[in-house]
Design an enzyme around this catalytic site. Structure first.
Site, PDB file in Angstrom:
ATOM      1  N   LEU A   1      -3.763   3.908 -15.366  1.00 60.23           N
ATOM      2  CA  LEU A   1      -3.605   5.088 -14.784  1.00 60.23           C
ATOM      3  C   LEU A   1      -4.529   5.879 -15.717  1.00 60.23           C
ATOM      4  CD1 LEU A   1       0.185   5.400 -14.991  1.00 60.23           C
ATOM      5  CD2 LEU A   1      -1.416   4.970 -13.052  1.00 60.23           C
TER       6      LEU A   1
ATOM      7  N   GLY B   1      -6.313   5.593  -1.224  1.00 61.43           N
ATOM      8  CA  GLY B   1      -6.708   4.140  -1.640  1.00 61.43           C
ATOM      9  C   GLY B   1      -8.210   3.758  -1.277  1.00 61.43           C
TER      10      GLY B   1
ATOM     11  N   GLU C   1       0.876  -1.316  -0.103  1.00 66.36           N
ATOM     12  CA  GLU C   1       0.245  -0.043   0.142  1.00 66.36           C
ATOM     13  C   GLU C   1       0.936   1.391   0.140  1.00 66.36           C
ATOM     14  OE1 GLU C   1      -4.176   1.764   2.021  1.00 66.36           O
ATOM     15  OE2 GLU C   1      -3.193   0.089   2.855  1.00 66.36           O
TER      16      GLU C   1
END
Length: 83
Positions: free
Chosen positions: A52, A27, A8
Site C-alpha cells: 500500500l 486498475g 478485480e
C-alpha cells in the site's frame, strides 16, 4: 472469467477503502491462476494487501469454493490518482 471479475471487484473496493479524500483508484494490471473450476454453489473471495504505497497498491485475492478449496489466486495492481 468470473473469478477474475470477482478478484478485480474486491481489490478495487479495498483500494477505494484505503484511499483518502478525493483520491481515485484505478486498475493497472491483473493476473490470475485458475486452480480448479467452481461450476456451482457459493464462492468466497479474500483480499489482502501486498503493498500500500502513496501512488500504487498491490492486492492478493484468493477465491475459494464451498468446500474451502482454492479455485483462483489473483494479483491486482492499482494506481492512486490525486485530484
Amino acid at each position: 472469467g468470473a473469478s477474475v471479475v470477482l478478484a478485480e471487484s474486491l481489490g478495487s473496493i479495498a483500494g477505494y477503502m484505503c484511499s483518502e479524500g478525493e483520491q481515485k483508484v484505478v486498475g493497472l494490471e491483473i493476473n490470475a491462476n485458475h486452480v480448479r473450476a467452481a461450476r456451482s454453489g457459493v464462492v468466497k473471495g479474500i483480499c489482502k494487501p501486498i503493498y500500500l504505497g502513496r501512488r500504487q497498491q498491490v492486492w492478493n485475492i484468493e477465491v475459494f469454493n464451498e468446500q474451502g478449496k482454492l479455485c483462483c489466486t489473483s494479483r491486482l495492481t492499482t494506481a492512486v490518482l490525486f485530484e
